[in-house]
Motif scaffolding. Structure first.
Motif, mmCIF file in Angstrom:
data_model
loop_
_atom_site.group_PDB
_atom_site.id
_atom_site.type_symbol
_atom_site.label_atom_id
_atom_site.label_comp_id
_atom_site.label_asym_id
_atom_site.label_seq_id
_atom_site.Cartn_x
_atom_site.Cartn_y
_atom_site.Cartn_z
ATOM 1 N N THR A 288 0.846 -1.191 0.000
ATOM 2 C CA THR A 288 0.000 0.000 0.000
ATOM 3 C C THR A 288 0.879 1.238 0.000
ATOM 4 O OG1 THR A 288 -1.710 -1.157 1.246
ATOM 5 C CG2 THR A 288 -1.860 1.232 1.175
ATOM 6 N N TRP A 304 -7.376 15.920 -5.778
ATOM 7 C CA TRP A 304 -6.524 14.835 -6.258
ATOM 8 C C TRP A 304 -7.037 14.321 -7.600
ATOM 9 C CZ3 TRP A 304 -9.471 14.298 -1.757
ATOM 10 C CH2 TRP A 304 -10.602 13.494 -1.861
ATOM 11 N N THR A 308 -3.888 4.952 -13.491
ATOM 12 C CA THR A 308 -2.934 3.853 -13.455
ATOM 13 C C THR A 308 -2.726 3.303 -14.865
ATOM 14 O OG1 THR A 308 -4.767 2.370 -12.913
ATOM 15 C CG2 THR A 308 -3.429 3.166 -11.080
ATOM 16 N N SER A 314 -7.168 0.018 -5.556
ATOM 17 C CA SER A 314 -8.114 0.357 -4.487
ATOM 18 C C SER A 314 -7.694 1.692 -3.881
ATOM 19 C CB SER A 314 -8.130 -0.739 -3.426
ATOM 20 O OG SER A 314 -9.045 -0.411 -2.400
ATOM 21 N N PHE A 315 -8.684 2.569 -3.618
ATOM 22 C CA PHE A 315 -8.384 3.942 -3.211
ATOM 23 C C PHE A 315 -9.274 4.319 -2.029
ATOM 24 C CE2 PHE A 315 -9.184 8.582 -3.789
ATOM 25 C CZ PHE A 315 -7.896 9.015 -3.505
ATOM 26 N N ARG A 343 -12.345 -0.198 -5.232
ATOM 27 C CA ARG A 343 -11.503 -0.464 -6.395
ATOM 28 C C ARG A 343 -12.026 0.347 -7.572
ATOM 29 N NH1 ARG A 343 -10.176 -6.840 -6.973
ATOM 30 N NH2 ARG A 343 -9.170 -6.001 -8.846
ATOM 31 N N SER A 346 -9.064 3.024 -12.701
ATOM 32 C CA SER A 346 -8.251 4.200 -13.012
ATOM 33 C C SER A 346 -7.399 4.005 -14.248
ATOM 34 C CB SER A 346 -7.348 4.517 -11.816
ATOM 35 O OG SER A 346 -6.676 3.353 -11.363
ATOM 36 N N LEU A 365 -3.960 9.765 1.570
ATOM 37 C CA LEU A 365 -4.525 9.080 0.407
ATOM 38 C C LEU A 365 -3.952 7.659 0.362
ATOM 39 C CD1 LEU A 365 -4.987 12.108 -0.202
ATOM 40 C CD2 LEU A 365 -4.654 11.586 -2.613
ATOM 41 N N HIS A 366 -4.824 6.671 0.365
ATOM 42 C CA HIS A 366 -4.420 5.264 0.369
ATOM 43 C C HIS A 366 -4.523 4.701 -1.051
ATOM 44 C CE1 HIS A 366 -5.110 4.786 4.880
ATOM 45 N NE2 HIS A 366 -5.647 5.970 4.604
ATOM 46 N N PHE A 367 -3.418 4.203 -1.566
ATOM 47 C CA PHE A 367 -3.426 3.442 -2.815
ATOM 48 C C PHE A 367 -3.097 1.989 -2.434
ATOM 49 C CE2 PHE A 367 -2.608 7.751 -4.252
ATOM 50 C CZ PHE A 367 -3.500 7.873 -5.308
ATOM 51 N N ILE A 379 1.341 4.330 -10.903
ATOM 52 C CA ILE A 379 0.336 5.368 -10.657
ATOM 53 C C ILE A 379 0.879 6.721 -11.078
ATOM 54 C CG2 ILE A 379 -1.078 6.517 -8.909
ATOM 55 C CD1 ILE A 379 -0.964 4.004 -7.259
ATOM 56 N N PHE A 381 -0.149 10.618 -10.523
ATOM 57 C CA PHE A 381 -1.067 11.377 -9.667
ATOM 58 C C PHE A 381 -0.686 12.845 -9.631
ATOM 59 C CE2 PHE A 381 2.424 10.447 -6.851
ATOM 60 C CZ PHE A 381 2.502 11.570 -6.017
#
Length: 387
Positions: A288, A304, A308, A314-315, A343, A346, A365-367, A379, A381
């Motif tokens: 993560t 944001w 991808t 998953s975000f 999920r 992206s 922000l969790h990826f 990713i 971003f």
């Protein structure tokens, strides 16, 4: 033997007996004679007749210039010349039949074996020809079907492209409508915040322009940037006891993180990943990535955008009031979740979102790529703050 050397039976008996015509049997009989003439039990008359049949089948009627010159004492040559003359106007096919019948009579089993072998060879040759013909017909049918399918595929592809174009246009229209609504909401926020300049001033004591993003050793990212865009937000104000007002209601600090973040999508993944404002990171398989975004003034929202390459991700988003901790810690409180994990595709659309803070703090922000045991995710971003 009659004058023309033929028996009274059918002129082409080999077709019924061996499945070969006289034209097909003659080369076999001639090859057998040349191979085994020294071992065949032939009489003097048989040899003369075979020679006469051969010349008649090769040259036709008697031709003196084709007959070898023989003297008075050349009895063999004279006899063979006379045998050829006796055939008269016998046709070449009849001469071949006569040669084959005489070989059958004199060679017996050798002739039978040669004929049966020729019959098998003929059958095998015809079978190969039939197989080749069927294969050619099959290929011809396949080519015709392929042309027909190609025509159908072109029609289906054209229809599919039209459907995709309609879908892209619909998405672009929805995105434009969302942007118009967000712009109107943003203008409404400015009007709501105007009566409370003192509260804004107390919360704007820290400068808003900060340095660009930098990665940390633990796989986390802290992002700070200047204002570049606008976004919808709730009408808020501050009170003297640290609480925040929404309309006429006062919200305690413990409930500040419960306000859900906005999220939407837009087309243009390729253009977004190629833009210079994007940063690129990799989330390892079963890992993560955390991106921390400090917010030091209430007059700004965090925005944001990310996409991808090839695969989804998953975000989720958290908001924590207070100062950004000096040490990177990955222990997170679900109570501070403002965007639940999901999920997102992206790799097909650019994922966009925003949130308006009600007190100073920082976002996480969790990826999340823990569900993927085989693939890392690349990713692109862009995270920024804007009033």
């Amino acid at each position: 033997m009659s004058k023309n050397g033929l028996s009274k039976q059918d002129s082409d008996p080999f077709l019924t007996r061996y499945g070969l015509t006289c034209e097909e049997a003659y080369p076999v009989a001639l090859a057998l004679y040349r191979k085994e003439r020294d071992y065949l039990e032939l009489t003097y008359g048989d040899k003369n007749n075979l020679s006469a049949f051969y010349k008649q089948a090769t040259y036709g009627g008697f031709q003196p210039e084709k007959a070898p010159t023989s003297g008075w004492l050349d009895f063999v040559g004279n006899d063979r010349r006379k045998a050829w003359e006796q055939l008269g106007t016998l046709s070449t096919s009849a001469a071949k039949a006569g040669f084959c019948q005489l070989m059958l009579k004199t060679s017996g089993k050798s002739f039978e074996a040669a004929m049966m072998k020729a019959k098998r060879d003929k059958f095998n040759r015809m079978e190969r020809e039939r197989v080749a013909q069927r294969e050619a017909e099959r290929k011809k049918r396949e080519e015709a079907e392929a042309k027909k399918n190609d025509s159908s595929n072109v029609t289906l592809l054209s229809h599919h492209e039209e459907e995709l174009e309609k879908e892209r246009n619909q998405r672009a229209s929805v995105y434009e409508q969302q942007q118009n609504v967000l712009q109107k909401q943003h203008e409404g926020v400015k009007v709501d915040l105007a009566p409370a300049p003192a509260a804004v001033a107390r919360n704007s004591s820290t400068p808003t322009t900060t340095e660009s993003s930098y990665p940390t050793s633990a796989g986390n990212h802290c992002v700070k940037s200047t204002a570049q865009a606008s976004q919808a937000a709730l009408s808020t104000g501050s009170t003297g006891n640290g609480s925040v007002t929404r309309g006429n209601q006062e919200v305690p600090p413990a409930l500040l993180a419960s306000a859900a973040a906005a999220i939407w999508t837009r087309p243009g993944v390729k253009e977004f990943t190629e833009s210079t404002e994007c940063k690129n990171v990799t989330v390892n398989r079963s890992d993560t990535l955390y991106i921390r975004v400090p917010i030091e003034t209430l007059s700004h929202s965090v925005f944001w955008q990310f996409a991808t390459v090839d695969y989804d991700i998953s975000f989720a988003v958290d908001f924590y009031p207070g100062q950004l901790p000096a040490e990177e810690k990955n222990a997170f409180d679900p109570k501070n979740r403002i965007l639940e994990p999901r999920r997102v595709n992206s790799h097909e659309e650019v994922i966009c979102g925003s949130h308006k803070p009600t007190q100073p703090g920082y976002y996480v922000l969790h990826f999340d790529n823990t569900y993927s045991y085989l693939r890392s995710k690349s990713i692109y971003f862009h995270v920024y703050c804007a009033p």
